[in-house]
Design a protein around this motif. Structure first.
Motif, PDB file in Angstrom:
ATOM      1  N   LEU A 103      66.419   7.056 -41.473  1.00  0.00           N
ATOM      2  CA  LEU A 103      67.584   6.573 -42.207  1.00  0.00           C
ATOM      3  C   LEU A 103      67.301   5.297 -42.991  1.00  0.00           C
ATOM      4  CD1 LEU A 103      70.392   7.309 -39.619  1.00  0.00           C
ATOM      5  CD2 LEU A 103      70.106   8.392 -41.866  1.00  0.00           C
ATOM      6  N   PHE A 104      66.120   4.709 -42.803  1.00  0.00           N
ATOM      7  CA  PHE A 104      65.733   3.576 -43.657  1.00  0.00           C
ATOM      8  C   PHE A 104      65.686   4.015 -45.117  1.00  0.00           C
ATOM      9  CE2 PHE A 104      63.144   1.262 -40.124  1.00  0.00           C
ATOM     10  CZ  PHE A 104      64.315   0.731 -39.618  1.00  0.00           C
ATOM     11  N   CYS A 105      65.460   5.293 -45.333  1.00  0.00           N
ATOM     12  CA  CYS A 105      65.513   5.844 -46.693  1.00  0.00           C
ATOM     13  C   CYS A 105      66.987   5.983 -47.043  1.00  0.00           C
ATOM     14  CB  CYS A 105      64.808   7.203 -46.746  1.00  0.00           C
ATOM     15  SG  CYS A 105      64.853   7.985 -48.363  1.00  0.00           S
ATOM     16  N   GLY A 106      67.478   5.110 -47.901  1.00  0.00           N
ATOM     17  CA  GLY A 106      68.909   5.036 -48.164  1.00  0.00           C
ATOM     18  C   GLY A 106      69.468   6.130 -49.047  1.00  0.00           C
ATOM     19  N   SER A 107      68.615   6.850 -49.741  1.00  0.00           N
ATOM     20  CA  SER A 107      69.080   7.903 -50.649  1.00  0.00           C
ATOM     21  C   SER A 107      69.154   9.242 -49.922  1.00  0.00           C
ATOM     22  CB  SER A 107      68.132   8.027 -51.846  1.00  0.00           C
ATOM     23  OG  SER A 107      68.348   9.226 -52.548  1.00  0.00           O
ATOM     24  N   PHE A 108      70.356   9.843 -49.893  1.00  0.00           N
ATOM     25  CA  PHE A 108      70.521  11.158 -49.269  1.00  0.00           C
ATOM     26  C   PHE A 108      69.654  12.200 -49.967  1.00  0.00           C
ATOM     27  CE2 PHE A 108      72.793  15.267 -49.114  1.00  0.00           C
ATOM     28  CZ  PHE A 108      72.804  15.474 -47.735  1.00  0.00           C
ATOM     29  N   THR A 109      69.614  12.141 -51.280  1.00  0.00           N
ATOM     30  CA  THR A 109      68.804  13.095 -52.056  1.00  0.00           C
ATOM     31  C   THR A 109      67.336  12.951 -51.699  1.00  0.00           C
ATOM     32  OG1 THR A 109      70.369  13.046 -53.888  1.00  0.00           O
ATOM     33  CG2 THR A 109      68.152  13.845 -54.368  1.00  0.00           C
ATOM     34  N   ARG A 110      66.861  11.725 -51.633  1.00  0.00           N
ATOM     35  CA  ARG A 110      65.456  11.487 -51.317  1.00  0.00           C
ATOM     36  C   ARG A 110      65.129  11.916 -49.883  1.00  0.00           C
ATOM     37  NH1 ARG A 110      61.657   8.422 -53.907  1.00  0.00           N
ATOM     38  NH2 ARG A 110      59.902   7.675 -52.667  1.00  0.00           N
ATOM     39  N   ARG A 111      66.067  11.670 -48.952  1.00  0.00           N
ATOM     40  CA  ARG A 111      65.826  12.073 -47.560  1.00  0.00           C
ATOM     41  C   ARG A 111      65.689  13.587 -47.442  1.00  0.00           C
ATOM     42  NH1 ARG A 111      69.943   8.398 -46.120  1.00  0.00           N
ATOM     43  NH2 ARG A 111      71.359  10.128 -45.582  1.00  0.00           N
ATOM     44  N   ASN A 112      66.366  14.312 -48.318  1.00  0.00           N
ATOM     45  CA  ASN A 112      66.274  15.770 -48.287  1.00  0.00           C
ATOM     46  C   ASN A 112      64.998  16.289 -48.947  1.00  0.00           C
ATOM     47  OD1 ASN A 112      68.595  17.390 -47.113  1.00  0.00           O
ATOM     48  ND2 ASN A 112      69.703  15.773 -48.200  1.00  0.00           N
ATOM     49  N   MET A 113      64.255  15.407 -49.596  1.00  0.00           N
ATOM     50  CA  MET A 113      62.994  15.788 -50.220  1.00  0.00           C
ATOM     51  C   MET A 113      61.794  15.245 -49.439  1.00  0.00           C
ATOM     52  SD  MET A 113      63.976  15.000 -54.200  1.00  0.00           S
ATOM     53  CE  MET A 113      62.318  15.355 -54.787  1.00  0.00           C
TER      54      MET A 113
END
Length: 273
Positions: free
Chosen positions: A89-99
Motif C-alpha cells: 500500500l506504499f504504492c499510492g496509485s490504485f492503477t499502479r498497484r494493479n499493474m
C-alpha cells in the motif's frame, strides 16, 4: 524504444529468450520499462503472463507468493502478512498497484522500492529459475539477502516467487515521503526474532539503492546498543545518502535513523505488524 514484445509459454522459454535477445527484459507489470528517467531501458520485452506466477498459496508453515502477484492483490489478500500488505500500500496509485508486481518491484532493488526493505528484513526466500549456456534449466531457492548481496550475478535469473515462513518474528516497515503519490526519500525495514537474534536492517534510499546496515544489526545482536536513541544514531552513521529533490543527505540520515528506531521500539513492546 520497444521493438519486440514476445510472450513466453514456459519458464524455460522465457529464460531462453532472455539469453537470445540483447537489451531484453522480463515483462511483468511494465511500470518501469522505458519510463522517463528509468534505469530499465530495453528493446525486447518478454511477457511472463502465461506462466502462472500470480498465485498466492498458504501452506502449513509458509506462504508462497508468485512473482507476478500484483501489489493490489497482495494488499487485499487474506493470507499475506500485515507487514507486506502495508508495504504494497506504499504504492499510492490504485492503477499502479494493479499493474506493478511484487517480483518486479523487488528485482530491481531501487532506492524507491516499496517491498524490498521489508522482504529482506523478513528473511524471505526467493524461488528462482536459471538456464545455462547449454540450455540446462534449473530451479533453486536462495535467501533474499543473497540476491541483494550478489545482485549482479542474478540478473539473468527469473524470480518465480517468494517463500515467507510463518513465525512470530517481528517484521516492520516505514516509508517517508511528502505524500503517497510522491517518491519516498527513505523506506526502512526491520526484522528480528524475539530473542533479538537474526536482526535484519535495510533501507531503500532514493538515488542510492537498497542498503543493508550490517554494523547496526551486529551491534543490536551483541547488546551494544539497546535504546531507540542509540539505534537511531547507529543507523544515521551507517546509511549511505545523497541529496536530491526528495531531501538533503542530512535529512535522509535523520529519517532513516528515526524510522528504524520507531520499529525497534515496537519490537521491544512486543508489537507485530
Amino acid at each position: 524504444m520497444m521493438k519486440k514484445f514476445l510472450v513466453a509459454q514456459s519458464k524455460e522459454e522465457a529464460l531462453s529468450l532472455k539469453r537470445l535477445h540483447a537489451k531484453s527484459v522480463f515483462y511483468a507489470g511494465g511500470t518501469e520499462i522505458n519510463r522517463l528517467e528509468s534505469a530499465v531501458q530495453a528493446e525486447v520485452a518478454i511477457d511472463l503472463s502465461k506462466l502462472g506466477l500470480n498465485r498466492i498459496e498458504e501452506k502449513k508453515d509458509e506462504i508462497i507468493i508468485g512473482s507476478m502477484a500484483t501489489l493490489q492483490t497482495i494488499a487485499t489478500s487474506s493470507v499475506v502478512p500485515a507487514w507486506l500488505k502495508e508495504a504494497a500500500l506504499f504504492c499510492g496509485s490504485f492503477t499502479r498497484r494493479n499493474m506493478a508486481t511484487i517480483g518486479g518491484n523487488f528485482a530491481l532493488m531501487l532506492g524507491r522500492s516499496y517491498v524490498g526493505p521489508v522482504l529482506l528484513a523478513s528473511r524471505a526466500i526467493l524461488l528462482i529459475a536459471t538456464i545455462n549456456e547449454k540450455g540446462k534449466y534449473a530451479e533453486d531457492e536462495v535467501p533474499a539477502c543473497e540476491y541483494h548481496e550478489h545482485f549482479a550475478s542474478y540478473q539473468g535469473a527469473l524470480i518465480l516467487g517468494f517463500k515467507i515462513r510463518k513465525s512470530d518474528r517481528f517484521v516492520g516497515t516505514l516509508r517517508f515521503a511528502v505524500s503517497s503519490q510522491n517518491r519516498a526519500s527513505v523506506t526502512v525495514g526491520f526484522g528480528a526474532e524475539k530473542d533479538r537474534s537474526k536482526v535484519r536492517v535495510y533501507a531503500a534510499v532514493y538515488t542510492v539503492g537498497v542498503l543493508r546496515l550490517k554494523e547496526t544489526e551486529s551491534r543490536i545482536e551483541k547488546g551494544e546498543i539497546t535504546t531507540e536513541e542509540e539505534i537511531a544514531k547507529s543507523v544515521a552513521a551507517e546509511v549511505t545518502v545523497k541529496s536530491d529533490y526528495t531531501g538533503s543527505g542530512e535529512y535522509k540520515r535523520y529519517i532513516a535513523g528515526e524510522g528504524v528506531a520507531m520499529l525497534y521500539g515496537e519490537f521491544l513492546k512486543g508489537g507485530q505488524r
